[in-house]
Structure formats: structure tokens, C-alpha cells
Design a protein around this motif. Structure first.
Motif, mmCIF file in Angstrom:
data_model
loop_
_atom_site.group_PDB
_atom_site.id
_atom_site.type_symbol
_atom_site.label_atom_id
_atom_site.label_comp_id
_atom_site.label_asym_id
_atom_site.label_seq_id
_atom_site.Cartn_x
_atom_site.Cartn_y
_atom_site.Cartn_z
ATOM 1 N N UNK A 192 6.767 7.385 -18.630
ATOM 2 C CA UNK A 192 6.386 7.240 -20.044
ATOM 3 C C UNK A 192 5.150 6.373 -20.201
ATOM 4 N N UNK A 193 4.853 5.536 -19.207
ATOM 5 C CA UNK A 193 3.691 4.643 -19.252
ATOM 6 C C UNK A 193 2.559 5.121 -18.342
ATOM 7 N N UNK A 194 2.691 6.324 -17.793
ATOM 8 C CA UNK A 194 1.648 6.840 -16.919
ATOM 9 C C UNK A 194 1.724 6.343 -15.498
ATOM 10 N N UNK A 195 2.861 5.739 -15.108
ATOM 11 C CA UNK A 195 3.084 5.260 -13.750
ATOM 12 C C UNK A 195 3.908 6.303 -12.997
ATOM 13 N N UNK A 196 3.522 6.630 -11.789
ATOM 14 C CA UNK A 196 4.236 7.627 -11.006
ATOM 15 C C UNK A 196 5.526 7.040 -10.427
ATOM 16 N N UNK A 197 6.521 7.900 -10.266
ATOM 17 C CA UNK A 197 7.813 7.483 -9.726
ATOM 18 C C UNK A 197 7.998 8.077 -8.333
ATOM 19 N N UNK A 198 8.346 7.211 -7.371
ATOM 20 C CA UNK A 198 8.432 7.598 -5.965
ATOM 21 C C UNK A 198 9.803 7.221 -5.414
ATOM 22 N N UNK A 205 -0.442 -1.442 -10.258
ATOM 23 C CA UNK A 205 0.176 -0.433 -9.392
ATOM 24 C C UNK A 205 0.145 0.934 -10.066
ATOM 25 N N UNK A 206 -0.196 1.943 -9.312
ATOM 26 C CA UNK A 206 -0.221 3.290 -9.859
ATOM 27 C C UNK A 206 1.128 3.976 -9.755
ATOM 28 N N UNK A 219 -0.804 10.882 -1.139
ATOM 29 C CA UNK A 219 -0.420 10.637 -2.529
ATOM 30 C C UNK A 219 -1.145 9.391 -3.030
ATOM 31 N N UNK A 220 -2.124 9.593 -3.903
ATOM 32 C CA UNK A 220 -2.905 8.489 -4.472
ATOM 33 C C UNK A 220 -3.373 7.523 -3.386
ATOM 34 N N UNK A 221 -4.157 8.002 -2.410
ATOM 35 C CA UNK A 221 -4.529 7.189 -1.249
ATOM 36 C C UNK A 221 -5.152 5.853 -1.628
ATOM 37 N N UNK A 222 -4.745 4.821 -0.887
ATOM 38 C CA UNK A 222 -5.314 3.496 -1.061
ATOM 39 C C UNK A 222 -4.771 2.724 -2.239
ATOM 40 N N UNK A 282 0.847 -1.192 0.000
ATOM 41 C CA UNK A 282 0.000 0.000 0.000
ATOM 42 C C UNK A 282 0.887 1.247 0.000
ATOM 43 N N UNK A 283 0.497 2.280 -0.714
ATOM 44 C CA UNK A 283 1.307 3.494 -0.778
ATOM 45 C C UNK A 283 1.491 4.095 0.612
ATOM 46 N N UNK A 284 0.531 3.865 1.515
ATOM 47 C CA UNK A 284 0.630 4.396 2.869
ATOM 48 C C UNK A 284 1.795 3.785 3.645
#
Length: 369
Positions: A158-164, A132-133, A79-82, A70-72
């Protein structure tokens, strides 16, 4: 040397930040440690070293393993909760924290045994297949594998996936500008608020981390949150917590989320007791007195410490039980449904439903799912 470096290794690529010294050594400029190297030597991080009269990265395309979280858990509460995030790291680290809770990875000196091969496109494609977002570079620190981290971030975006990035923020000025220009979000580990702690416990310095936080706030659009692990007797005094919260309020503003998390004995600090939950509650109250709007507790079960309240009307808009989101009273764009106040963060759709699940993946499973 523990292992030799070869330019013929497909995992070894030229580094971008280094310069030659007058005594024949070369200096790595990725982080403030400024390791000065002779031929064949590695820096403290172990994954950067000198070969062929240059500094190279020896872990490009190598991972210590993958997991869907989970991003949390990063922790990123705004950031994009859940949503689900694909997490990975490599070996090595440029700090030497005595309390490191990922020490089996960050202090590894057995790269060939520890790591799996995964190129940036492989990781980005896997994130899409797994739902995964975002992809998080974590477990050790993307600072030390900067060239790989940038390539992964670019492939994801480039694929619409966020980088963290989950990082200690211990990085030089020019590399800092490059790394964060390719990222969407970060959690920065502010380990303490005294240089004595950084020097004595982490073999580093405080100021470069503060510089990273100021850079993120005033020079980028990266969403970032801060985590401080409170260690009994080392960085948990009222005075130090008060100084940290005051600095955050003055230099970063009230909307940067701050997470106080509980220490558990590990690595070289097994003689220190776990953090009492009351310490986290006390720290949270100090932060709130400084006007910080989003203050959380972690590594303990604390429903109050996981709650997000609207700064406009005071309503509880997000309730969390560990990493599971229960009550959620925000619109798809992060507005309070009661009063319309927009909460700080990155919201671009309905709350995710990943929950508390944790899905470890082998390199074979990464490509199959």
C-alpha cells in the motif's frame, strides 16, 4: 505445555486454515505437517496452536528482530539490484533441519523473551524511513506466521514497498495460493532433491516444495529464485545435483536463478565439514550444462560465481564482490547495454548503492530512524 495460549493476548489471532476431526482434535492445514491438536496443544512450529476449539497464530505482531540488508543477501540477484531490504522474522519453524543456521530463532520456545512488538504499519513505515525498497520476511519462515505475513505484505504494498518471502516452501495448497498472491518476490530454499534427505534431515517431504516452485512459476507473477545449501556427504553428489538441475530446466525453465551455497557446521550437524568451494563450482557447471542461465555460488568468495552474463551476447553485465555490485551494464529496465537483450528479473530504476552493509535495529531504533 511450554507456555499457555490465551485469546486475550493481543498477539494471538484466529488462524484461517484448519478443520475439525472426528476424534475431537482439530487439524492445522497451513502446511503438510497437518498437526492434529487437542485443546492447549501447539504444533511443531510452536507459534500455531489450539485454543477455544480453533487453531490460532500466537505471534501476530511479534518479531525476532530487524536488520537492513542488501537484497542480494536473501539471496535475490535479479530483484531490484543493489537495493536495501528491511528483514525480520519471528520464532518457530515448521521444519526440523538438523543443519539450521538460524536455530536460535527458528527453534526458540521463549517467545516473550525473544520477540519485540511491531505491527504491519510500523514495519512498512520503517522501511520508508530507512530507504528500503522492500521488506523481507525471513530468518525462520513466513509460512508459519501466514496471517501476520499477509498483513505485513499488504501494508508494504500500500506504500509502494515490495514484499519478499524467504521460505522453504513447505506449505499447503490453499495457504500457498493466499500467501504468494500478496508477495512480489521470494527465495525458495530447495534443501535437497531426494525425499530421503527431507525425511531424515529436515523431518519433511520434497514434493510439497516442488509443488510450491511449480505454483510460483506457472500460477503467479512473483519473481523467485532458488537456493540449495550443499552439505558434504548429504546432498552434494553429481547425480543429485544433476537431477535437481534437470528438473528445474524441465519444469521451471532456464531463467529461474539458482544459488548453490556453502554449508558451515551448526546446530546438530557440527560434525560435518564445511563445503569446499570446488563443490560449488562443480554444481554450477552441472547447472549450466542443463542450460540454466543464471547460476550463482554463495557463502564463499567467488567472483565467477557472483557474475551475471547476458544470455544474448555473453557479456558480463553484473560483477559482484560478495554483496557489492561493481560492474553494472544494464539499463534501468534490465536490458544489456551491449546488445539490448532483456535479462530475467525485476528492474525498475538505476542500480542501488546499499552495498555490503548490514544494519541491525532494535525495536526502539526501528521507530526512531
Amino acid at each position: 505445555m511450554t507456555s499457555e495460549i490465551s485469546l486475550d493476548d493481543r498477539y494471538t489471532v484466529p488462524g484461517r486454515y484448519w478443520h475439525r476431526l472426528g476424534d475431537g482434535r482439530v487439524q492445522c492445514d497451513v502446511c503438510p505437517r497437518a498437526c492434529r491438536l487437542r485443546e492447549g496443544q501447539r504444533g511443531l512450529c510452536f507459534v500455531r496452536g489450539r485454543v477455544g476449539d480453533q487453531v490460532v497464530l500466537t505471534s501476530w505482531g511479534r518479531s525476532s528482530g530487524f536488520c537492513v540488508d542488501p537484497i542480494e543477501k536473501k539471496p535475490l540477484n535479479h530483484f531490484l539490484p543493489g537495493s536495501a531490504v528491511l528483514s525480520f522474522g519471528t520464532a518457530g519453524c515448521n521444519l526440523a533441519c538438523r543443519f539450521c543456521q538460524n536455530w536460535d530463532i527458528s527453534k526458540s520456545r521463549e517467545i516473550d523473551r525473544l520477540t519485540d512488538a511491531a505491527g504491519p504499519d510500523d514495519i512498512a513505515d520503517a522501511a520508508i524511513r530507512l530507504g528500503c525498497r522492500s521488506v523481507a520476511m525471513t530468518y525462520n519462515d513466513p509460512v508459519i506466521f501466514l496471517e501476520y505475513a499477509v498483513d505485513v505484505a499488504d501494508a508494504c504494498r500500500a506504500r509502494g514497498i515490495k514484499a519478499v518471502a524467504v521460505t522453504a516452501g513447505y506449505i499447503g495448497d490453499e495457504p500457498r495460493r493466499e500467501l504468494f498472491a500478496h508477495l512480489d518476490a521470494a527465495n525458495v530454499d530447495l534443501k535437497a532433491f531426494t525425499d530421503d534427505f527431507y525425511h531424515r534431515v529436515s523431518a519433511g517431504h520434497l514434493q510439497p516444495v516442488l509443488d510450491t516452485l511449480v505454483h510460483l512459476r506457472h500460477c503467479t507473477d512473483v519473481w523467485f529464485e532458488i537456493t540449495t545449501l550443499l552439505i558434504p556427504g548429504h546432498n552434494d553428489s553429481d547425480a543429485e545435483i544433476d537431477a535437481e538441475c534437470g528438473w528445474i530446466a524441465d519444469h521451471l525453465g532456464p531463467d529461474v536463478p539458482l544459488h548453490f551455497t556453502a554449508f558451515h557446521p551448526d546446530f546438530k550437524m557440527r560434525d560435518v565439514p564445511p563445503t569446499p568451494p570446488a563443490t560449488l563450482t562443480r554444481a554450477r557447471r552441472i547447472a549450466q550444462r542443463h542450460g540454466l542461465r543464471y547460476v550463482y555460488t554463495g557463502n564463499v568468495h567467488d567472483t565467477d560465481g557472483g557474475r551475471t552474463t547476458c544470455p544474448g551476447c555473453g557479456a558480463a553485465v553484473v560483477e559482484r564482490n560478495w554483496h557489492v555490485i561493481g560492474r553494472y551494464e544494464l539499463t534501468d529496465h534490465g536490458r544489456c547495454t551491449a546488445c539490448g537483450t532483456t535479462l530475467a528479473g525485476r528492474y525498475d530504476g538505476p542500480v542501488g548503492e546499499w552495498g555490503r552493509r548490514r544494519l541491525p535495529l532494535s525495536i526502539a531504533e526501528l521507530g526512531e530512524r
